[in-house]
Design an enzyme around this catalytic site. Sequence first.
Site, PDB file in Angstrom:
ATOM      1  N   SER A 139       0.731  -0.969  -0.359  1.00 33.78           N
ATOM      2  CA  SER A 139       0.288   0.075  -0.133  1.00 33.78           C
ATOM      3  C   SER A 139       0.331   1.129  -0.270  1.00 33.78           C
ATOM      4  O   SER A 139       2.529   2.038   0.576  1.00 33.78           O
ATOM      5  CB  SER A 139      -1.205   0.329   1.683  1.00 33.78           C
ATOM      6  OG  SER A 139      -1.550   1.204   1.481  1.00 33.78           O
ATOM      7  N   TYR A 152      -0.996  -1.687  10.200  1.00 35.66           N
ATOM      8  CA  TYR A 152      -1.151  -1.826   8.547  1.00 35.66           C
ATOM      9  C   TYR A 152      -0.457  -1.194   7.897  1.00 35.66           C
ATOM     10  O   TYR A 152       0.200  -2.244   6.923  1.00 35.66           O
ATOM     11  CB  TYR A 152      -2.755  -1.334   8.202  1.00 35.66           C
ATOM     12  CG  TYR A 152      -3.250  -1.377   6.639  1.00 35.66           C
ATOM     13  CD1 TYR A 152      -3.901  -2.177   6.385  1.00 35.66           C
ATOM     14  CD2 TYR A 152      -2.777  -0.481   5.852  1.00 35.66           C
ATOM     15  CE1 TYR A 152      -3.863  -2.671   4.923  1.00 35.66           C
ATOM     16  CE2 TYR A 152      -3.152  -0.367   5.214  1.00 35.66           C
ATOM     17  CZ  TYR A 152      -3.881  -1.555   4.268  1.00 35.66           C
ATOM     18  OH  TYR A 152      -3.948  -1.722   2.572  1.00 35.66           O
TER      19      TYR A 152
HETATM   20  P1  NAD Z   1     -11.601  -5.375   0.846  1.00 31.08           P
HETATM   21  O1  NAD Z   1     -11.462  -5.729   2.426  1.00 31.08           O
HETATM   22  O2  NAD Z   1     -12.283  -5.149  -0.490  1.00 31.08           O
HETATM   23  O3  NAD Z   1     -11.323  -7.224   0.183  1.00 31.08           O
HETATM   24  C1  NAD Z   1     -10.184  -7.319   1.251  1.00 31.08           C
HETATM   25  C2  NAD Z   1     -10.723  -9.721   0.975  1.00 31.08           C
HETATM   26  O4  NAD Z   1      -9.542  -9.953   1.659  1.00 31.08           O
HETATM   27  C3  NAD Z   1     -12.270 -10.027   1.274  1.00 31.08           C
HETATM   28  O5  NAD Z   1     -12.437 -10.330   0.304  1.00 31.08           O
HETATM   29  C4  NAD Z   1     -12.027 -10.263   2.244  1.00 31.08           C
HETATM   30  O6  NAD Z   1     -12.929 -11.732   3.082  1.00 31.08           O
HETATM   31  C5  NAD Z   1     -10.664 -11.382   2.416  1.00 31.08           C
HETATM   32  N1  NAD Z   1     -10.073 -12.293   3.581  1.00 31.08           N
HETATM   33  C6  NAD Z   1      -9.989 -10.690   5.081  1.00 31.08           C
HETATM   34  N2  NAD Z   1      -8.375 -11.452   6.025  1.00 31.08           N
HETATM   35  C7  NAD Z   1      -8.726 -12.463   4.448  1.00 31.08           C
HETATM   36  C8  NAD Z   1      -8.152 -14.406   5.782  1.00 31.08           C
HETATM   37  N3  NAD Z   1      -7.302 -14.139   6.471  1.00 31.08           N
HETATM   38  N4  NAD Z   1      -7.893 -14.942   4.595  1.00 31.08           N
HETATM   39  C9  NAD Z   1      -8.609 -14.921   3.261  1.00 31.08           C
HETATM   40  N5  NAD Z   1      -8.779 -14.094   3.149  1.00 31.08           N
HETATM   41  C10 NAD Z   1      -9.119 -12.860   3.885  1.00 31.08           C
HETATM   42  O7  NAD Z   1     -10.136  -4.711   0.711  1.00 31.08           O
HETATM   43  P2  NAD Z   1      -9.530  -4.262  -0.616  1.00 31.08           P
HETATM   44  O8  NAD Z   1      -9.754  -2.901  -0.450  1.00 31.08           O
HETATM   45  O9  NAD Z   1     -10.158  -4.790  -2.618  1.00 31.08           O
HETATM   46  O10 NAD Z   1      -8.006  -4.557  -0.399  1.00 31.08           O
HETATM   47  C11 NAD Z   1      -7.261  -6.038  -1.586  1.00 31.08           C
HETATM   48  C12 NAD Z   1      -5.793  -5.393  -1.550  1.00 31.08           C
HETATM   49  O11 NAD Z   1      -5.570  -4.226  -1.750  1.00 31.08           O
HETATM   50  C13 NAD Z   1      -5.756  -5.233   0.204  1.00 31.08           C
HETATM   51  O12 NAD Z   1      -4.191  -5.952   0.008  1.00 31.08           O
HETATM   52  C14 NAD Z   1      -5.424  -3.425   0.816  1.00 31.08           C
HETATM   53  O13 NAD Z   1      -4.188  -3.931   1.886  1.00 31.08           O
HETATM   54  C15 NAD Z   1      -4.579  -3.138  -0.791  1.00 31.08           C
HETATM   55  N6  NAD Z   1      -4.733  -2.223  -0.615  1.00 31.08           N
HETATM   56  C16 NAD Z   1      -6.017  -1.654  -0.702  1.00 31.08           C
HETATM   57  C17 NAD Z   1      -6.244  -0.172  -0.576  1.00 31.08           C
HETATM   58  C18 NAD Z   1      -7.558   0.311  -1.079  1.00 31.08           C
HETATM   59  O14 NAD Z   1      -7.907   1.810  -1.059  1.00 31.08           O
HETATM   60  N7  NAD Z   1      -9.233  -0.250  -0.831  1.00 31.08           N
HETATM   61  C19 NAD Z   1      -5.254   0.997  -0.802  1.00 31.08           C
HETATM   62  C20 NAD Z   1      -4.215   0.226  -0.867  1.00 31.08           C
HETATM   63  C21 NAD Z   1      -3.885  -1.046  -0.360  1.00 31.08           C
HETATM   64  C1  4PL Z   2      -3.946   6.442   0.391  1.00 30.78           C
HETATM   65  O1  4PL Z   2      -4.521   0.837   1.712  1.00 30.78           O
HETATM   66  O2  4PL Z   2      -3.222   3.282   0.846  1.00 30.78           O
HETATM   67  C2  4PL Z   2      -7.029   5.678   2.661  1.00 30.78           C
HETATM   68  C3  4PL Z   2      -6.700   2.394   3.784  1.00 30.78           C
HETATM   69  N1  4PL Z   2      -5.977   5.858   1.629  1.00 30.78           N
HETATM   70  O3  4PL Z   2      -6.472   1.359   2.616  1.00 30.78           O
HETATM   71  C4  4PL Z   2      -4.866   1.802   1.889  1.00 30.78           C
HETATM   72  C5  4PL Z   2      -4.813   5.773   1.048  1.00 30.78           C
HETATM   73  C6  4PL Z   2      -6.354   3.451   2.309  1.00 30.78           C
HETATM   74  C7  4PL Z   2      -4.508   4.219   1.310  1.00 30.78           C
HETATM   75  C8  4PL Z   2      -5.313   3.317   1.672  1.00 30.78           C
END
Ligand code: NAD
Ligand code: 4PL
Length: 246
Positions: A139, A152
């Site tokens: 992230s 996180y």
């Molecule tokens: P989300 O919450 O929409 O989806 C996450 C998924 O992970 C869910 O389906 C959940 O059931 C599953 N999960 C949670 N715990 C688990 C476990 N112990 N075992 C198996 N599955 C599990 O999240 P997202 O926003 O789509 O994020 C996806 C990835 O992108 C993550 O690694 C997150 O850190 C990263 N990310 C997200 C953002 C954002 O702004 N959405 C930004 C940067 C990075």
């Molecule tokens: C810029 O990884 O990258 C909020 C929540 N804002 O999870 C993230 C920023 C979130 C991010 C993320």
Amino acid sequence: MAGKLDGRVALVTGAAQGIGKAIATRLAADGARVIISDINEAGGAAAAQAIGGTAIAADVSDPAAVAALFKRIETETGGVDILVNNASIVPFIAWDDVDLDHWNKIIAVNLTSAFLVTRAATDQMRAANKGGRVISISSNTFFAGTPNMAAYVAAKGGVIGLTRALATELGTYGITVNAVTPGLIESDGVKASPHNQAFEFVEMLQAVKGKGQPEHVADVVAFLASDDARWITGQTLNVDAGMVRH
Ligand code: NAD
Ligand code: 4PL
């Protein structure tokens, strides 16, 4: 039509929804045989059905569940070629509320899971002797120091460290190891959380304007999974419309 990932087996963790689901969808469109593994069994099954993939439910922070997952992958597919570490809990929690239980949970699901799954996947890749791809979703909060997510952010930094170290140890087996750092993305999880209020602020910092979408990340992951990215390893590719520079 020939796809860039024809014949490849891809495991995407946490792909029942959000960014993981978009990655699974894109890898399947490129011809990969996709396995979705999520702790949400019904959601994983529905996502897999939508893309003609396979769902194998698992809590990726549980060593026994990960062992069972890879046993099934071995018997059903012969082994994984592409691993995408995506499963995560994305918390919104002030520092004053971060206690040891929260810390341990976030490190387990966001960092130890990547260790457990990458451990099993790279053993399987090397046994098959055909190289592979490890792509972990970190992230850009690791660069930005975003508030309300201290554990996180620490875990996501750990994922980048693991990526850098493993690239060196696995390169000789033809396995590349890279990370992607998305900025704020309008995923299912974010839409249902206080992070959904941050888009205006984040957009102000972006060089290219707009709301980050799961597909913005999925397209980059598909590139890293492809042969086009064969000379890239140990890298962290930032995917945030220019919000931060590193
Ligand atoms: P989300 O919450 O929409 O989806 C996450 C998924 O992970 C869910 O389906 C959940 O059931 C599953 N999960 C949670 N715990 C688990 C476990 N112990 N075992 C198996 N599955 C599990 O999240 P997202 O926003 O789509 O994020 C996806 C990835 O992108 C993550 O690694 C997150 O850190 C990263 N990310 C997200 C953002 C954002 O702004 N959405 C930004 C940067 C990075
Ligand atoms: C810029 O990884 O990258 C909020 C929540 N804002 O999870 C993230 C920023 C979130 C991010 C993320």
